[in-house]
Design a protein around this motif. Structure first.
Motif, short mmCIF file in Angstrom:
data_model
loop_
_atom_site.label_atom_id
_atom_site.label_comp_id
_atom_site.label_asym_id
_atom_site.label_seq_id
_atom_site.Cartn_x
_atom_site.Cartn_y
_atom_site.Cartn_z
N GLY A 159 0.81 -1.22 0.00
CA GLY A 159 0.00 0.00 0.00
C GLY A 159 0.84 1.26 0.00
O GLY A 159 0.53 2.23 -0.70
N ARG A 160 1.94 1.26 0.78
CA ARG A 160 2.81 2.44 0.79
C ARG A 160 3.48 2.65 -0.55
O ARG A 160 3.65 3.78 -1.02
N GLY A 161 3.86 1.53 -1.20
CA GLY A 161 4.44 1.63 -2.53
C GLY A 161 3.45 2.19 -3.53
O GLY A 161 3.80 3.00 -4.40
N LEU A 186 2.06 9.29 -6.29
CA LEU A 186 2.70 10.59 -6.16
C LEU A 186 3.81 10.81 -7.18
O LEU A 186 4.48 11.84 -7.14
N GLY A 187 4.01 9.84 -8.06
CA GLY A 187 4.96 10.05 -9.14
C GLY A 187 6.17 9.14 -9.14
O GLY A 187 6.93 9.13 -10.11
N ALA A 188 6.41 8.39 -8.07
CA ALA A 188 7.55 7.47 -8.05
C ALA A 188 7.28 6.34 -9.04
O ALA A 188 6.17 5.84 -9.13
N ARG A 189 8.30 5.97 -9.80
CA ARG A 189 8.10 4.96 -10.83
C ARG A 189 8.99 3.73 -10.63
O ARG A 189 9.29 3.02 -11.55
N HIS A 190 9.42 3.49 -9.40
CA HIS A 190 10.18 2.29 -9.10
C HIS A 190 9.19 1.15 -8.80
O HIS A 190 8.41 1.26 -7.85
N PRO A 191 9.21 0.08 -9.58
CA PRO A 191 8.19 -0.98 -9.43
C PRO A 191 8.51 -2.01 -8.37
O PRO A 191 7.78 -2.99 -8.22
#
Length: 239
Positions: free
Chosen positions: A167-169, A175-180
């Protein structure tokens, strides 16, 4: 003469490919162990009414037993939770003494589960309690088989933390982070869910003898771990 257009992979490409394989193998191992945990938990819960790997649930039940003054349930759950902690400690000891290899740990786990299933046959004294004790110890021990993959902590016998990290990921992705990498946290949840479904079906037909299936699965994972490079196992397992 036509020139050869192929080029050898660069060191950086080789490193990325190796890291990808390392993470993929780690996730397969996590999935297999989560299936084992879910299967065994469902068998134990349906057979004895207690969780053998889900200590969050047992802790809530312990609190209820304390509040209601249910001394029999209180003592049983205290025993189960204590044995789970002891099982985790034993897992670390076995892993360290075996040079941090998964095979000895998983074969011992398989042996405990087989003993639990065998003891339940023939209405022997403690035909439910003793198999439950062995299964709880086994579920504590398997947590020493994998502690992290790609630098991220993973839980094998519980999924609350995995769902929280998932959920935090998701929140960071929105919010824009794109690390999968956070998506890997779905693996233990899916594995435990699938394993619990299989375990419930097996327990319905076999009772506690269904733990023979858990034992076989643990041994199979252990043998499969021989195919994992040693340096990778060292990264997966606790120090």
């Amino acid at each position: 003469m036509a020139s050869d257009s192929s080029h050898p992979a660069s060191p950086d490409q080789d490193h990325r490919l190796s890291a990808h394989r390392h993470n993929r193998v780690g996730l397969v191992l996590v999935a297999g162990l989560s299936v084992l945990a879910g299967m065994t938990d469902a068998i134990g819960f349906l057979s004895a009414g207690d969780y053998v790997s889900f200590m969050s649930g047992n802790t809530t039940r312990l609190a209820v037993a304390i509040a209601l003054g249910d001394s029999a349930t209180l003592l049983r759950l205290l025993l189960i939770i204590s044995l789970f902690v002891v099982g985790n400690a034993l897992g670390i000891v076995v892993a360290r003494l075996s040079g941090r290899q998964a095979l000895p740990l998983l074969l011992l786990t398989a042996g405990l589960l087989a003993a639990a299933a065998g003891w339940s046959v023939g209405s022997l004294p403690g035909a439910v309690l003793l198999p439950l004790i062995a299964a709880v110890l086994a579920m504590g021990m398997i947590n020493a088989a994998v502690e992290q993959v790609n630098g991220q902590s993973v839980g094998l016998t519980y999924v609350t933390g995995a769902l929280s990290r998932l959920g935090r990921g998701l929140g960071r992705w929105l919010l824009g982070a794109r690390h999968p990498d956070w998506l890997m946290q779905a693996t233990p949840w899916i594995g435990m869910l699938g394993g619990a479904i299989v375990g419930a079906w097996l327990q319905h037909h076999l009772g506690l003898m269904a733990l023979f299936a858990s034992s076989g699965w643990a041994a199979l994972i252990g043998l499969a771990s021989l195919l994992i490079p040693r340096r990778w196992q060292l990264h997966y397992m606790p120090r």
